[in-house]
Write an enzyme that holds these catalytic residues in place. Structure first.
Site, PDB file in Angstrom:
ATOM      1  N   LYS A   1       0.847  -1.195   0.000  1.00  0.00           N
ATOM      2  CA  LYS A   1       0.000   0.000   0.000  1.00  0.00           C
ATOM      3  C   LYS A   1       0.882   1.245   0.000  1.00  0.00           C
ATOM      4  O   LYS A   1       1.769   1.380   0.852  1.00  0.00           O
ATOM      5  CB  LYS A   1      -0.848  -0.042   1.281  1.00  0.00           C
ATOM      6  CG  LYS A   1      -2.186   0.623   1.188  1.00  0.00           C
ATOM      7  CD  LYS A   1      -2.938   0.302   2.488  1.00  0.00           C
ATOM      8  CE  LYS A   1      -4.291   0.887   2.548  1.00  0.00           C
ATOM      9  NZ  LYS A   1      -4.850   0.792   3.911  1.00  0.00           N
TER      10      LYS A   1
HETATM   11  C1  E4P Z   1      -8.222   1.789   4.067  1.00  0.00           C
HETATM   12  O1  E4P Z   1      -7.466   1.009   3.532  1.00  0.00           O
HETATM   13  C2  E4P Z   1      -7.966   2.474   5.321  1.00  0.00           C
HETATM   14  O2  E4P Z   1      -7.221   1.595   6.129  1.00  0.00           O
HETATM   15  C3  E4P Z   1      -9.208   2.816   6.100  1.00  0.00           C
HETATM   16  O3  E4P Z   1     -10.379   2.411   5.406  1.00  0.00           O
HETATM   17  C4  E4P Z   1      -9.271   4.188   6.633  1.00  0.00           C
HETATM   18  O4  E4P Z   1     -10.480   4.356   7.340  1.00  0.00           O
HETATM   19  P1  E4P Z   1     -10.719   5.573   8.349  1.00  0.00           P
HETATM   20  O5  E4P Z   1     -10.946   6.812   7.540  1.00  0.00           O
HETATM   21  O6  E4P Z   1     -11.958   5.177   9.099  1.00  0.00           O
HETATM   22  O7  E4P Z   1      -9.507   5.663   9.212  1.00  0.00           O
END
Ligand code: E4P
Length: 217
Positions: A83
């Site tokens: 990522k």
């Molecule tokens: C996605 O890959 C992220 O880890 C995640 O969905 C972020 O979510 P949040 O905005 O609730 O922290």
């Protein structure tokens, strides 16, 4: 729509995985920090448990350093998706890491233009953050719809991974629009099973069963 679980909590992943609810997992530095565990160790445990892609995020900000971290993360298991953030350096890292043959999830996407660039850079997944747009009084679902339209116009195979999901409604809305994947915290996936009329109907059935002395085993 595939379900990814947005957590580094191995017990929560195991429970959902046993129910067939887990097509993959997403983590980020905040979720790893919350687990209190070493990133390499906890990510390996998740990869061993789950067949689908497991996203593990780099923490460097320059392309070369992201590539080095991404290659190290990719060595954890065959099902790692590296990522990277949607910055210019992140796009450079995406191109190199995907050319190496790795799955790459480009994260922190907040516009259709960013999603277009990620697809051009060879991203396997693009992660538009619905909840964080909603928090600003914008409509995160509009972004999912825009990206769906753009990707379909040109046949990009980058998968739309609806992220920052905060409610069960987000899941069904993302599915209606045609997101390829939605990643949600375990609590949201549990919430999807709930309906007040289910609870009310079940209470009435159980009351009648008790009155009638119905016994099955
Ligand atoms: C996605 O890959 C992220 O880890 C995640 O969905 C972020 O979510 P949040 O905005 O609730 O922290």
């Amino acid at each position: 729509m595939k379900f990814f679980v947005d957590t580094a909590d191995v017990d929560a992943i195991r429970e959902l995985n046993e129910l067939g609810m887990v097509d993959g997992v997403t983590t980020n530095p905040s979720l790893i920090a919350k687990s209190g565990r070493d990133i390499l160790e906890v990510t390996k445990e998740i990869c061993d448990m789950v067949d689908g892609p497991v996203s593990a995020e780099v923490v460097a900000t320059e392309a070369d350093a992201m590539i080095e971290e991404g290659r190290k993360l990719a060595k954890i298991a065959d099902n790692i998706a590296v990522k990277v953030p949607l910055t210019w350096d992140g796009l450079k890292a995406c191109k190199v890491l995907s050319d190496d043959g790795n799955m790459v999830n480009v994260t922190l996407c907040f516009s259709a233009n960013q999603a277009l660039l990620a697809a051009k850079a060879g991203a396997t997944f693009i992660s538009p953050f619905i909840g964080r747009l909603d928090d600003l009084n914008l409509d995160g679902m509009d972004l999912i719809a825009d990206i769906r339209e753009i990707y379909d116009n040109y046949g990009f195979d980058t998968q739309i991974l609806a992220a920052s999901i905060r409610s069960a409604n987000h899941m069904s809305e993302a599915a209606k629009i045609g997101a390829d994947v939605a990643t949600a915290p375990p609590a949201v996936i549990h919430k999807m099973a709930e309906h007040v009329l289910t609870d009310k109907g079940l209470a009435a059935f159980l009351k009648d069963a008790e009155k009638a002395g119905i016994k099955i085993v």
